[in-house]
Design a protein around this motif. Sequence first.
Motif, mmCIF file in Angstrom:
data_model
loop_
_atom_site.group_PDB
_atom_site.id
_atom_site.type_symbol
_atom_site.label_atom_id
_atom_site.label_comp_id
_atom_site.label_asym_id
_atom_site.label_seq_id
_atom_site.Cartn_x
_atom_site.Cartn_y
_atom_site.Cartn_z
ATOM 1 N N THR A 26 0.867 -1.185 0.000
ATOM 2 C CA THR A 26 0.000 0.000 0.000
ATOM 3 C C THR A 26 0.897 1.225 0.000
ATOM 4 O OG1 THR A 26 -1.589 -1.280 1.329
ATOM 5 C CG2 THR A 26 -2.000 1.091 1.101
ATOM 6 N N THR A 27 1.500 1.520 -1.129
ATOM 7 C CA THR A 27 2.541 2.541 -1.194
ATOM 8 C C THR A 27 2.018 3.962 -1.005
ATOM 9 O OG1 THR A 27 2.330 2.545 -3.614
ATOM 10 C CG2 THR A 27 4.028 1.122 -2.644
ATOM 11 N N LYS A 28 0.703 4.151 -1.150
ATOM 12 C CA LYS A 28 0.176 5.512 -0.987
ATOM 13 C C LYS A 28 0.284 6.010 0.448
ATOM 14 C CE LYS A 28 -4.680 4.008 -0.560
ATOM 15 N NZ LYS A 28 -6.026 4.131 -1.169
ATOM 16 N N ILE A 29 0.530 5.105 1.409
ATOM 17 C CA ILE A 29 0.705 5.531 2.798
ATOM 18 C C ILE A 29 2.184 5.553 3.179
ATOM 19 C CG2 ILE A 29 0.545 3.278 3.956
ATOM 20 C CD1 ILE A 29 -1.254 4.628 6.041
ATOM 21 N N HIS A 30 3.065 5.399 2.193
ATOM 22 C CA HIS A 30 4.504 5.483 2.439
ATOM 23 C C HIS A 30 4.957 6.936 2.298
ATOM 24 C CE1 HIS A 30 5.306 1.018 1.163
ATOM 25 N NE2 HIS A 30 4.426 1.139 2.166
ATOM 26 N N PRO A 31 6.055 7.281 2.990
ATOM 27 C CA PRO A 31 6.797 6.506 3.980
ATOM 28 C C PRO A 31 6.039 6.408 5.306
ATOM 29 C CG PRO A 31 7.790 8.670 3.702
ATOM 30 C CD PRO A 31 6.687 8.585 2.705
ATOM 31 N N LEU A 32 6.197 5.246 5.967
ATOM 32 C CA LEU A 32 5.370 4.892 7.121
ATOM 33 C C LEU A 32 6.238 4.453 8.293
ATOM 34 C CD1 LEU A 32 2.474 4.166 8.259
ATOM 35 C CD2 LEU A 32 2.838 1.886 7.259
ATOM 36 N N LEU A 33 5.899 4.943 9.479
ATOM 37 C CA LEU A 33 6.502 4.502 10.735
ATOM 38 C C LEU A 33 5.550 3.501 11.389
ATOM 39 C CD1 LEU A 33 8.240 4.683 13.386
ATOM 40 C CD2 LEU A 33 6.889 6.708 13.957
ATOM 41 N N ILE A 34 6.041 2.316 11.730
ATOM 42 C CA ILE A 34 5.207 1.266 12.324
ATOM 43 C C ILE A 34 5.669 0.964 13.739
ATOM 44 C CG2 ILE A 34 4.429 -1.131 12.137
ATOM 45 C CD1 ILE A 34 4.924 -0.959 9.142
ATOM 46 N N ILE A 35 4.710 0.937 14.670
ATOM 47 C CA ILE A 35 4.963 0.475 16.036
ATOM 48 C C ILE A 35 4.077 -0.745 16.238
ATOM 49 C CG2 ILE A 35 4.901 1.035 18.493
ATOM 50 C CD1 ILE A 35 5.112 3.997 17.723
ATOM 51 N N SER A 36 4.678 -1.918 16.159
ATOM 52 C CA SER A 36 3.929 -3.167 16.240
ATOM 53 C C SER A 36 4.257 -3.907 17.522
ATOM 54 C CB SER A 36 4.260 -4.066 15.043
ATOM 55 O OG SER A 36 3.767 -5.377 15.241
ATOM 56 N N GLU A 37 3.228 -4.497 18.126
ATOM 57 C CA GLU A 37 3.440 -5.295 19.328
ATOM 58 C C GLU A 37 4.367 -6.469 19.055
ATOM 59 O OE1 GLU A 37 0.668 -8.003 22.285
ATOM 60 O OE2 GLU A 37 0.077 -5.938 21.851
ATOM 61 N N GLU A 38 4.319 -7.006 17.859
ATOM 62 C CA GLU A 38 5.090 -8.207 17.553
ATOM 63 C C GLU A 38 6.511 -7.909 17.092
ATOM 64 O OE1 GLU A 38 3.895 -11.097 18.403
ATOM 65 O OE2 GLU A 38 2.090 -10.041 19.032
ATOM 66 N N THR A 39 6.663 -6.957 16.182
ATOM 67 C CA THR A 39 7.971 -6.753 15.554
ATOM 68 C C THR A 39 8.617 -5.411 15.890
ATOM 69 O OG1 THR A 39 6.727 -6.112 13.553
ATOM 70 C CG2 THR A 39 7.627 -8.337 13.641
ATOM 71 N N GLY A 40 7.982 -4.632 16.764
ATOM 72 C CA GLY A 40 8.604 -3.409 17.246
ATOM 73 C C GLY A 40 8.485 -2.237 16.302
ATOM 74 N N VAL A 41 9.502 -1.374 16.312
ATOM 75 C CA VAL A 41 9.507 -0.143 15.522
ATOM 76 C C VAL A 41 10.244 -0.392 14.214
ATOM 77 C CG1 VAL A 41 10.224 2.266 15.446
ATOM 78 C CG2 VAL A 41 9.462 1.251 17.617
ATOM 79 N N GLU A 42 9.604 -0.065 13.109
ATOM 80 C CA GLU A 42 10.253 -0.186 11.807
ATOM 81 C C GLU A 42 9.737 0.892 10.865
ATOM 82 O OE1 GLU A 42 8.970 -3.638 9.300
ATOM 83 O OE2 GLU A 42 7.936 -4.269 11.139
ATOM 84 N N PHE A 43 10.490 1.124 9.810
ATOM 85 C CA PHE A 43 10.138 2.149 8.832
ATOM 86 C C PHE A 43 9.921 1.495 7.472
ATOM 87 C CE2 PHE A 43 12.549 4.158 12.169
ATOM 88 C CZ PHE A 43 11.846 5.326 12.432
#
Length: 303
Positions: A66-83
């Motif tokens: 879903t590239t229209k929401i990029h660039p994206l910062l993710i805070i996930s319970e499972e995999t942590g913080v990623e970009f």
Amino acid sequence: MVRLNSKDLLEIGLHIAEEVSFYVKKLLSDKVQLHTHFDRVNSCGDKITLFDEKVNQRIIDIFKSTTKIHPLLIISEETGVEFMGSGCPEYFLILDPVDGSNNIRSFFTPAPNITMSLAIGYVSDLYEKLMADAITISLHKEIFRKWVFYGISGEGAYFSDGYSTIPIKVSPVRTLEEKCIIGIDLDNISEISQPLYSLISSHIIQRRLGSSHLDLCQVACGQYDAYISDSGRLKVTDVCQSYHLVKEAGGIYAFQILNKGKAAPEYSADFLTRIVNDHSLLKDLRFKVIAAGTHELFEKISV
């Protein structure tokens, strides 16, 4: 690129929700043992199940495409913080892919209480607004039902059963004497405080669904009058989405932050940005929560 508005972000969230439900049902039809536990832990320090791992990866894969929401910062319970994507992130995602995974049994049950929860907002708001107030949309999807609870900042909270969508509001109950229904989470509590013991021993009606997200959805729609989690076990990814939903439904939502088990009020205003800069806080920070439909009831149950 044109900035996505709240409607655009909600459409992305609803698409993710439907994809997750379809994916989980396919896994079950393929007889994948989703209740399988692994010895390793996730970014928040909890043991991982096959269910958590597969759903989280499916959601991440969808967001990658879903590239229209990029660039994206993710805070996930499972995999942590990623970009995701190139450049400075414009949007952020807070994700709990599976809440209530302990409701998945080793034998068949028709509709366990399992919720996928996410929140999306603009990264710029993380630095301009207090903590979870930076969220633009929050969404909770019951994986084994068509039910979706969602909130849109400044526009209220809503419930959809897959056929129609209606606005929801919190309960108007003000006293404990009005056949008060309260969700109470006592998981991992070694000792119950006297005020909480007195509340439990009173004439309230207690409820618990095995998913803190789903319990707090019940507060947002008025099915519960209040909810208490005094265990200090809730994580950032348990709190932010439900905070937004309950507030948009007109409710009261308060929390106490713990850092490695000790009160840490200094994190209250900016815990999300601190987590982005120090990923270990995802594991260390925990929350006690009280939510209610009215100020009067909130004051009576505060423990």
